[in-house]
Design a protein around this motif. Structure first.
Motif, PDB file in Angstrom:
ATOM      1  N   CYS B 106       0.843  -1.206   0.000  1.00  0.00           N
ATOM      2  CA  CYS B 106       0.000   0.000   0.000  1.00  0.00           C
ATOM      3  C   CYS B 106       0.877   1.254   0.000  1.00  0.00           C
ATOM      4  O   CYS B 106       1.931   1.281   0.635  1.00  0.00           O
ATOM      5  N   ILE B 107       0.422   2.291  -0.675  1.00  0.00           N
ATOM      6  CA  ILE B 107       1.179   3.553  -0.748  1.00  0.00           C
ATOM      7  C   ILE B 107       1.412   4.139   0.646  1.00  0.00           C
ATOM      8  O   ILE B 107       2.423   4.808   0.881  1.00  0.00           O
ATOM      9  N   SER B 109       2.446   2.639   3.100  1.00  0.00           N
ATOM     10  CA  SER B 109       3.617   2.007   3.724  1.00  0.00           C
ATOM     11  C   SER B 109       4.897   2.793   3.430  1.00  0.00           C
ATOM     12  O   SER B 109       5.882   2.656   4.154  1.00  0.00           O
ATOM     13  N   THR B 110       4.877   3.579   2.359  1.00  0.00           N
ATOM     14  CA  THR B 110       6.100   4.337   2.038  1.00  0.00           C
ATOM     15  C   THR B 110       5.940   5.840   2.209  1.00  0.00           C
ATOM     16  O   THR B 110       6.921   6.548   2.359  1.00  0.00           O
ATOM     17  N   GLU B 111       4.706   6.337   2.139  1.00  0.00           N
ATOM     18  CA  GLU B 111       4.517   7.786   2.266  1.00  0.00           C
ATOM     19  C   GLU B 111       3.934   8.066   3.655  1.00  0.00           C
ATOM     20  O   GLU B 111       2.731   7.958   3.881  1.00  0.00           O
ATOM     21  N   GLU B 113       3.392  10.631   5.490  1.00  0.00           N
ATOM     22  CA  GLU B 113       2.499  11.754   5.846  1.00  0.00           C
ATOM     23  C   GLU B 113       1.039  11.481   5.484  1.00  0.00           C
ATOM     24  O   GLU B 113       0.156  12.233   5.883  1.00  0.00           O
ATOM     25  N   LEU B 114       0.776  10.404   4.762  1.00  0.00           N
ATOM     26  CA  LEU B 114      -0.607  10.126   4.351  1.00  0.00           C
ATOM     27  C   LEU B 114      -1.456   9.659   5.529  1.00  0.00           C
ATOM     28  O   LEU B 114      -0.997   8.882   6.361  1.00  0.00           O
TER      29      LEU B 114
END
Lengths: 306, 141
Positions: B106-107, B109-111, B113-114
């Motif tokens: 999932c995005i 996991s790396t970004e 600030e989301l």
């Protein structure tokens, strides 16, 4: 302003309209040759995908527009640690529409939440790939004449195959569809898709491990690749791999009107001898993908063509 | 057992027995400096045993988080020592930053600030899915 992240965001009416526009583009390409003049498509490909990226680029050029972008994360600011949100905001200053592929699931959605221009999901990991489904739908419509009333077999990796999941979801909204799920036990369609889509929409379906036993019933055969790394042990892979390779011999009992589809790339799951069979539609799928992407770009850019 | 009545605040009632500390922590109540009473295993006609949390302060209480935690909970609002409303919880349509998506693809996991956002996709079976990757929320809290 609309984006397209998941195929189910489009109503059946909108799908039918996109298909109608794509068929009009096929019939009257000259009418569409300049309609996107002065518009720019940004192809943001954070992982390589030759076919999808070139399809988007060809689609935009054929509409008279221009293309800018990158084809791998290393050549973008992502390599410097820029967030998807910031990339989307930045590209919004340069282009009119974005097509984004990203290895992380949900990245195009994040882009659409931050961009001031439409975003098209060109594939996010194993999650969604709506424009492949658009290509599949146009292929079915052109080969069968309708999106209703046929038996479609999905063969191979039905567990991890996102194209299969999306197409089943899209087809579930059309009438009189019978689904045949052909896969080894290890690669069966996930329960949640079976329950949430097939059972919920009262779609008749059967599950089998044998392609030969159901071949005579099929109007459409959608092949997918069975990958070695999906199996728990080598013995199972070796036992099953040949069961899901389509050969001229296996087609002997198939209908003369069968349509054979595959999202490509193919490795060995469809014998090259079948390429010249008139029932093979997988390269037509590629072409149809370009026309559907053209229709989608026009819709999202709200370009009126008279 | 006698616990003083509260002047202005909330009584969070019908918490499943033994779950009050989890809810206490989820609501971030440890950061408050007002009086808070946690009553565990109180007798209940409906539930057999239940937990209750009493908060003697008019705080900005997240009903969304409480409904997500357990839709059987009721929240009584007290003003000037009077009961002014009794709210039955519902499963919220969306919860933000209550749970984290565990899908490594999932995005989120790396970004970092989301926001981690889950939406209710099946009310009957209490299924929440990640807004970004559609992964089913497995461990509820």
């Amino acid at each position: 302003m609309r984006s397209l992240i998941d195929i189910l965001e489009l109503t059946t009416k909108e799908l039918d309209e996109l298909i109608a526009v794509a068929e009009d583009i096929i019939a009257n390409p000259a009418k569409y040759a300049e309609v996107c003049k002065g518009k720019k498509l940004a192809t943001l490909f954070f992982e390589p995908s030759t076919r999808t990226r070139l399809s988007f680029e060809a689609a935009m050029y054929e509409l008279g527009g221009n293309v800018l972008g990158f084809s791998e994360a290393n050549s973008s600011s992502a390599a410097k640690g820029e967030s998807v949100a910031d990339t989307a905001k930045t590209i919004s200053c340069y282009a009119d529409i974005i097509a984004m592929r990203h290895p992380k699931e949900g990245a195009p959605l994040v882009a659409s939440m931050n961009a001031s221009i439409p975003v098209i999901n060109a594939g996010d990991g194993g999650h969604n790939h709506p424009t492949q489904t658009l290509a599949d739908l146009l292929t079915i419509k052109r080969e069968k004449g309708s999106l209703s009333g046929y038996t479609i077999g999905f063969c191979g990796d039905l567990k991890f195959g996102r194209t299969v999941h999306s197409l089943i979801a899209a087809l579930s909204r059309y009438e009189n569809i019978k689904v045949v799920l052909i896969s080894p036990d290890e690669l069966k369609l996930p329960d949640y898709i079976r329950k949430d889509i097939l059972e919920k929409n009262n779609i008749e379906f059967i599950q089998t491990e044998s392609l030969e036993s159901v071949m005579p019933e099929l109007d459409i055969l959608y092949m997918t690749r069975v990958q070695r790394e999906r199996f728990f042990n080598e013995a199972d892979y070796i036992r099953l791999k040949d069961s899901y390779i389509l050969t001229p011999k296996k087609l002997e009992t198939a209908k003369g009107s069968l349509t054979i589809m595959h999202p490509l790339p193919r490795v060995n799951e469809i014998s090259v001898a079948i390429d010249s069979d008139p029932r093979a539609a997988y390269f037509k799928q590629v072409l149809n993908g370009k026309y559907m992407r053209m229709a989608l770009i026009l819709k999202l850019l709200e370009v009126e063509v008279k | 057992m006698k616990v003083d009545s509260i002047k202005n605040g909330f009584v969070i009632d019908h918490i499943p027995a033994g779950k009050s500390m989890e809810l206490y922590s989820l609501l971030g109540l440890e950061e408050l400096d007002c009086q808070i009473a946690i009553i565990k295993n109180a007798p209940s006609r409906l539930m057999g045993k239940k937990d209750i949390i009493k908060i003697d302060a008019d705080i900005d209480l997240s009903l969304e988080v409480i409904g997500f935690f357990d839709s059987g909970i009721t929240v009584n609002t007290i003003k000037n020592e009077e009961l002014v409303s009794k709210t039955h919880m519902e499963l919220p349509l969306k919860v933000e930053n209550v749970c984290k998506c565990k899908n490594p693809r999932c995005i989120t996991s790396t970004e970092q600030e989301l926001s981690h956002i889950f939406r209710l996709t099946d009310r009957e079976n209490k299924v929440y899915r990640c807004l970004y990757c559609d992964s089913k929320l497995k461990s509820f809290i």
